[in-house]
Design a protein around this motif. Structure first.
Motif, PDB file in Angstrom:
ATOM      1  N   GLY A  17      23.471  18.473  -6.313  1.00  0.00           N
ATOM      2  CA  GLY A  17      23.744  19.205  -5.085  1.00  0.00           C
ATOM      3  C   GLY A  17      25.055  18.853  -4.430  1.00  0.00           C
ATOM      4  N   GLU A  18      25.387  17.571  -4.458  1.00  0.00           N
ATOM      5  CA  GLU A  18      26.560  17.078  -3.763  1.00  0.00           C
ATOM      6  C   GLU A  18      26.468  17.469  -2.286  1.00  0.00           C
ATOM      7  OE1 GLU A  18      30.291  17.666  -5.751  1.00  0.00           O
ATOM      8  OE2 GLU A  18      29.394  17.497  -7.732  1.00  0.00           O
ATOM      9  N   ALA A  19      27.597  17.524  -1.600  1.00  0.00           N
ATOM     10  CA  ALA A  19      27.596  17.853  -0.172  1.00  0.00           C
ATOM     11  C   ALA A  19      27.187  19.304   0.061  1.00  0.00           C
ATOM     12  CB  ALA A  19      28.965  17.575   0.440  1.00  0.00           C
ATOM     13  N   LYS A  20      27.238  20.105  -0.996  1.00  0.00           N
ATOM     14  CA  LYS A  20      26.845  21.512  -0.900  1.00  0.00           C
ATOM     15  C   LYS A  20      25.367  21.649  -0.538  1.00  0.00           C
ATOM     16  CE  LYS A  20      29.783  22.018  -4.795  1.00  0.00           C
ATOM     17  NZ  LYS A  20      29.779  22.107  -6.221  1.00  0.00           N
ATOM     18  N   VAL A  21      24.585  20.636  -0.817  1.00  0.00           N
ATOM     19  CA  VAL A  21      23.170  20.624  -0.464  1.00  0.00           C
ATOM     20  C   VAL A  21      22.919  19.653   0.686  1.00  0.00           C
ATOM     21  CG1 VAL A  21      20.842  20.077  -1.293  1.00  0.00           C
ATOM     22  CG2 VAL A  21      22.431  21.292  -2.778  1.00  0.00           C
ATOM     23  N   GLY A  22      23.609  18.530   0.689  1.00  0.00           N
ATOM     24  CA  GLY A  22      23.403  17.518   1.727  1.00  0.00           C
ATOM     25  C   GLY A  22      23.706  18.033   3.126  1.00  0.00           C
ATOM     26  N   ILE A  23      24.786  18.770   3.273  1.00  0.00           N
ATOM     27  CA  ILE A  23      25.177  19.287   4.594  1.00  0.00           C
ATOM     28  C   ILE A  23      24.138  20.278   5.133  1.00  0.00           C
ATOM     29  CG2 ILE A  23      26.887  20.720   5.790  1.00  0.00           C
ATOM     30  CD1 ILE A  23      29.040  19.222   4.153  1.00  0.00           C
ATOM     31  N   PRO A  24      23.773  21.325   4.378  1.00  0.00           N
ATOM     32  CA  PRO A  24      22.747  22.236   4.921  1.00  0.00           C
ATOM     33  C   PRO A  24      21.414  21.538   5.184  1.00  0.00           C
ATOM     34  CG  PRO A  24      23.835  23.240   3.046  1.00  0.00           C
ATOM     35  CD  PRO A  24      24.312  21.820   3.126  1.00  0.00           C
ATOM     36  N   TYR A  25      21.045  20.599   4.306  1.00  0.00           N
ATOM     37  CA  TYR A  25      19.794  19.874   4.509  1.00  0.00           C
ATOM     38  C   TYR A  25      19.802  19.170   5.859  1.00  0.00           C
ATOM     39  CZ  TYR A  25      16.160  16.370   4.197  1.00  0.00           C
ATOM     40  OH  TYR A  25      15.071  15.597   4.477  1.00  0.00           O
ATOM     41  N   GLY A  26      20.854  18.391   6.126  1.00  0.00           N
ATOM     42  CA  GLY A  26      20.927  17.651   7.378  1.00  0.00           C
ATOM     43  C   GLY A  26      20.996  18.555   8.595  1.00  0.00           C
ATOM     44  N   MET A  27      21.762  19.619   8.489  1.00  0.00           N
ATOM     45  CA  MET A  27      21.898  20.532   9.624  1.00  0.00           C
ATOM     46  C   MET A  27      20.579  21.247   9.914  1.00  0.00           C
ATOM     47  SD  MET A  27      25.712  22.010   8.848  1.00  0.00           S
ATOM     48  CE  MET A  27      25.804  23.111  10.252  1.00  0.00           C
ATOM     49  N   THR A 144      26.722  27.401   6.980  1.00  0.00           N
ATOM     50  CA  THR A 144      25.438  26.957   7.499  1.00  0.00           C
ATOM     51  C   THR A 144      25.388  27.135   9.018  1.00  0.00           C
ATOM     52  OG1 THR A 144      25.289  25.359   5.696  1.00  0.00           O
ATOM     53  CG2 THR A 144      23.771  25.058   7.534  1.00  0.00           C
ATOM     54  N   MET A 145      26.475  26.804   9.712  1.00  0.00           N
ATOM     55  CA  MET A 145      26.544  26.999  11.163  1.00  0.00           C
ATOM     56  C   MET A 145      26.367  28.470  11.507  1.00  0.00           C
ATOM     57  SD  MET A 145      26.922  24.316  13.099  1.00  0.00           S
ATOM     58  CE  MET A 145      27.828  24.739  14.570  1.00  0.00           C
ATOM     59  N   ALA A 146      27.054  29.338  10.792  1.00  0.00           N
ATOM     60  CA  ALA A 146      26.968  30.778  11.064  1.00  0.00           C
ATOM     61  C   ALA A 146      25.556  31.298  10.818  1.00  0.00           C
ATOM     62  CB  ALA A 146      27.962  31.533  10.194  1.00  0.00           C
ATOM     63  N   SER A 147      24.915  30.833   9.751  1.00  0.00           N
ATOM     64  CA  SER A 147      23.568  31.311   9.460  1.00  0.00           C
ATOM     65  C   SER A 147      22.552  30.741  10.458  1.00  0.00           C
ATOM     66  CB  SER A 147      23.164  30.968   8.035  1.00  0.00           C
ATOM     67  OG  SER A 147      23.054  29.578   7.862  1.00  0.00           O
TER      68      SER A 147
END
Length: 151
Positions: A17-27, A144-147
């Motif tokens: 996933g890398e940050a592509k998954v980590g960022i949406p997960y945390g947000m 992720t912010m926009a969604s």
């Protein structure tokens, strides 16, 4: 809350996933969006030196096993065919673009393998990966912010 930060960081370190998954997960878990970006980005940056150490030191020992050698050759051929022309043609910026694209099969793991295979200078490759990871993280964070605002 701390567990969610740890999971986001682990996703960012993961080749799945890398940050592509980590960022949406945390947000999506409701964590501070700025801390999520910074921690996941930094965790993803840490992958490059770890991968380079693995490829240069440990990979040699693993190639003695037939299964690993077959798998490594498959990954190497795939990396050369999917990214080789772009990286050879555009050099530093080709590597940045390859790492930046927020799709599966691109990112710092693939960028590290390309660095190793094409014998790119490590310091240049490190900065190309950092810039690519930053841009990819910014794209994913913004999307992720926009969604989240659209919900």
């Amino acid at each position: 809350m701390i567990i969610d930060f740890i999971v986001a960081i682990l996703w960012s370190l993961s080749p799945f996933g890398e940050a592509k998954v980590g960022i949406p997960y945390g947000m999506l878990k409701g964590l501070n969006v700025y801390w999520v970006f910074v921690l996941c980005f930094l965790a993803n940056v840490m992958v490059f030196p770890i991968m380079m150490f693995f490829l240069e030191k440990i990979n040699v020992y693993f190639t003695r096993w037939k299964f690993y050698k077959k798998s490594a050759l498959f990954v190497a051929r795939r990396a050369k065919t999917s990214s080789g022309d772009k990286i050879k043609k555009y050099g530093f910026f080709g590597l940045v673009l390859f790492v930046m694209i927020p799709l599966p099969g691109t990112g710092v793991y693939a960028g590290s393998i390309a660095t190793y295979l094409f014998k790119i200078e490590k310091q240049k490759a490190f900065w190309a990966n950092v810039i690519g990871i930053f841009l990819s993280s910014a794209i994913v964070w913004s999307a992720t912010m926009a969604s989240m605002k659209a919900m």
